[in-house]
Motif scaffolding. Structure first.
Motif, short mmCIF file in Angstrom:
data_model
loop_
_atom_site.label_atom_id
_atom_site.label_comp_id
_atom_site.label_asym_id
_atom_site.label_seq_id
_atom_site.Cartn_x
_atom_site.Cartn_y
_atom_site.Cartn_z
N PRO A 89 0.84 -1.22 0.00
CA PRO A 89 0.00 0.00 0.00
C PRO A 89 0.87 1.26 0.00
O PRO A 89 1.89 1.32 0.69
N LEU A 90 0.48 2.23 -0.78
CA LEU A 90 1.23 3.48 -0.88
C LEU A 90 1.03 4.29 0.40
O LEU A 90 -0.08 4.49 0.87
N ARG A 91 2.14 4.77 0.97
CA ARG A 91 2.09 5.57 2.19
C ARG A 91 1.96 7.05 1.86
O ARG A 91 2.50 7.53 0.87
N ALA A 92 1.25 7.77 2.73
CA ALA A 92 1.05 9.21 2.52
C ALA A 92 2.37 9.95 2.47
O ALA A 92 2.51 10.94 1.74
N ARG A 93 3.37 9.48 3.23
CA ARG A 93 4.65 10.17 3.27
C ARG A 93 5.31 10.22 1.90
O ARG A 93 6.02 11.19 1.58
N ILE A 94 5.09 9.21 1.08
CA ILE A 94 5.68 9.19 -0.26
C ILE A 94 5.13 10.34 -1.10
O ILE A 94 5.86 11.04 -1.80
N ILE A 95 3.83 10.56 -1.01
CA ILE A 95 3.21 11.66 -1.76
C ILE A 95 3.67 13.00 -1.20
O ILE A 95 3.87 13.97 -1.95
N GLN A 96 3.83 13.09 0.11
CA GLN A 96 4.33 14.33 0.71
C GLN A 96 5.73 14.66 0.22
O GLN A 96 6.05 15.82 -0.07
N THR A 123 7.02 13.65 -2.61
CA THR A 123 6.88 14.04 -4.02
C THR A 123 6.50 15.51 -4.13
O THR A 123 7.03 16.25 -4.96
N MET A 124 5.57 15.94 -3.28
CA MET A 124 5.15 17.34 -3.29
C MET A 124 6.31 18.26 -2.92
O MET A 124 6.46 19.34 -3.49
N GLU A 125 7.14 17.84 -1.98
CA GLU A 125 8.30 18.65 -1.59
C GLU A 125 9.24 18.85 -2.77
O GLU A 125 9.76 19.95 -2.98
N ARG A 126 9.46 17.80 -3.55
CA ARG A 126 10.33 17.93 -4.72
C ARG A 126 9.71 18.87 -5.75
O ARG A 126 10.40 19.70 -6.36
N LEU A 127 8.40 18.73 -5.97
CA LEU A 127 7.73 19.56 -6.96
C LEU A 127 7.65 21.02 -6.54
O LEU A 127 7.66 21.91 -7.38
N ARG A 128 7.58 21.27 -5.23
CA ARG A 128 7.57 22.66 -4.76
C ARG A 128 8.79 23.41 -5.26
O ARG A 128 8.71 24.55 -5.70
N GLY A 129 9.96 22.75 -5.14
CA GLY A 129 11.18 23.40 -5.60
C GLY A 129 11.18 23.61 -7.10
O GLY A 129 11.59 24.66 -7.60
N ALA A 130 10.70 22.61 -7.85
CA ALA A 130 10.71 22.69 -9.31
C ALA A 130 9.74 23.76 -9.83
O ALA A 130 10.01 24.42 -10.84
N LEU A 131 8.61 23.93 -9.13
CA LEU A 131 7.59 24.88 -9.59
C LEU A 131 7.64 26.21 -8.87
O LEU A 131 6.84 27.10 -9.16
N GLY A 132 8.57 26.33 -7.92
CA GLY A 132 8.68 27.59 -7.19
C GLY A 132 7.50 27.87 -6.29
O GLY A 132 7.09 29.02 -6.13
N LEU A 133 6.95 26.83 -5.65
CA LEU A 133 5.79 26.99 -4.78
C LEU A 133 6.24 27.16 -3.33
O LEU A 133 7.30 26.68 -2.93
N PRO A 134 5.42 27.79 -2.49
CA PRO A 134 5.78 27.97 -1.08
C PRO A 134 5.64 26.68 -0.28
O PRO A 134 5.08 25.69 -0.77
N ASP A 135 6.15 26.70 0.96
CA ASP A 135 6.09 25.51 1.81
C ASP A 135 4.65 25.11 2.14
O ASP A 135 4.40 23.97 2.54
N SER A 136 3.72 26.05 2.00
CA SER A 136 2.32 25.74 2.29
C SER A 136 1.68 24.86 1.22
O SER A 136 0.57 24.37 1.41
N ALA A 137 2.39 24.63 0.11
CA ALA A 137 1.86 23.77 -0.96
C ALA A 137 2.09 22.31 -0.58
O ALA A 137 3.13 21.72 -0.84
N THR A 138 1.12 21.73 0.09
CA THR A 138 1.17 20.34 0.54
C THR A 138 0.07 19.55 -0.17
O THR A 138 -0.81 20.14 -0.82
N PRO A 139 0.08 18.23 -0.06
CA PRO A 139 -1.03 17.48 -0.64
C PRO A 139 -2.39 17.94 -0.13
O PRO A 139 -3.36 18.01 -0.88
N HIS A 140 -2.48 18.29 1.16
CA HIS A 140 -3.76 18.74 1.70
C HIS A 140 -4.17 20.09 1.13
O HIS A 140 -5.36 20.42 1.06
N ALA A 141 -3.17 20.89 0.71
CA ALA A 141 -3.49 22.18 0.10
C ALA A 141 -4.23 22.00 -1.21
O ALA A 141 -4.97 22.90 -1.65
N LEU A 142 -4.07 20.85 -1.87
CA LEU A 142 -4.84 20.58 -3.09
C LEU A 142 -6.33 20.45 -2.76
O LEU A 142 -7.18 20.85 -3.55
N ARG A 143 -6.63 19.89 -1.61
CA ARG A 143 -8.03 19.81 -1.16
C ARG A 143 -8.58 21.21 -0.89
O ARG A 143 -9.71 21.54 -1.26
#
Length: 321
Positions: free
Chosen positions: A241-248, A250-270
């Protein structure tokens, strides 16, 4: 399926009678109230911390009879001690809620009545507005091509893109998305609704976009692991089963690539899902149902975000602003 029993509580600071009642209380919360393991753990920790404090405060082990005679000054002293440890208002409120729940349980069982707990006013907590992600950035997070430079298998790129698209497209909590079984997700063109299990094991129906289903199907086709109908649709690198930490992560890596703030988390998509719907004229009651909020007051925080946006537009556009 029977619910596993709670392990007996062991307390050095308290007598066996109160430890037994704590065990019975937690079992009641799990079996009848269906509280999540994390909530049970937090409640147990809060009550345990209170008992440790009372043992030191009174200079003796806490018995059930002594706890039933708790005074408001004792509770205030405990709350002050926790506040001195830089505990936030929300955590203090949860601690008081746990103590009150334990007190109500003792009263229902006829083994004590802790009246002091109801005399304590809940601490005030500051209202913090969710921080949604801009619409264009949220769409890019669901684009597998954004991960093309990563040294990971393409099926993992596709999986992460599908999860992100589901969080933003249907407003799911990450636990709800990762809890989906393969049989729960229709094929593209074969349906447009998901039945998800949220907090308190409550189920609700949420719409799902066809392009999101297409992304999920792309991932399923590429996944090297078996995905049986009764198993989780999203799996980790080894097939578990995929763990939530893996997606978190992934989001951390993408934040740097897209220039997003630290508040951009998986829950921020909700949060973005709800905010963007409201900004496009979505009905607040409908958004409440889609998010699975028990109370409309929880959903109303998004009206604050929309009001802020309107104020910014006014200040920017009005000639006398």
């Amino acid at each position: 399926m029977p619910i596993p029993s709670i392990q007996p509580i062991e307390l050095d600071c308290a007598a066996d009678d109160i430890a037994l009642q704590m065990t019975r209380w937690l079992s009641h919360l799990r079996a009848e109230r269906r509280l999540s393991p994390k909530t049970l753990e937090a409640y147990c920790r809060d009550v345990r911390q209170c008992l440790v404090f009372l043992s030191e405060h009174w200079g003796a082990r806490v018995t059930l009879a002594r706890f039933a005679g708790l005074e408001a000054s004792d509770v205030r002293a405990f709350m002050a001690m926790r506040r001195a440890d830089d505990i936030g208002g929300r955590s203090l409120m949860r601690a008081l809620a746990g103590l009150r729940s334990f007190g109500r349980f003792l009263e229902r069982e006829g083994v004590g009545k802790v009246g002091a707990l109801s005399a304590i006013r809940a601490p005030k907590i500051g209202k913090s507005l969710p921080k949604p992600i801009q619409m264009a950035a949220a769409r890019r997070l669901a684009d597998a091509d954004e991960r093309a430079g990563e040294t990971r298998d393409p099926w993992i790129w596709a999986r992460d893109a599908a999860v992100m698209a589901l969080l933003y497209g249907s407003g799911l909590r990450i636990s709800e998305a990762l809890g989906l079984k393969r049989r729960d997700v229709p094929l593209p063109g074969a349906g447009d609704v998901l039945v998800v299990t949220g907090k308190g094991n409550k189920t609700r129906m949420v719409p799902v976009l066809q392009n999101v289903l297409a992304l999920i199907q792309d991932y399923v086709a590429m996944c090297p692991h078996s995905l049986p109908p009764e198993g989780p649709i999203f799996v980790g690198a080894r097939g578990g089963p995929l763990r939530a930490r893996i997606i978190q992560l992934t989001m951390e890596r993408l934040r740097g690539a897209l220039g997003l703030p630290d508040s951009a988390t998986p829950h921020a998509l909700r949060h973005s899902f709800a905010t963007h719907l409201l900004g496009r004229g979505g009905d607040l009651r409908a958004i409440q149902e889609l998010l699975g909020h028990a109370s409309l007051s929880t959903t109303q925080i998004y009206t604050g975000i929309d009001s802020e946006r309107l104020l910014e537009v006014y200040k920017t556009a009005h000639p006398r602003a």
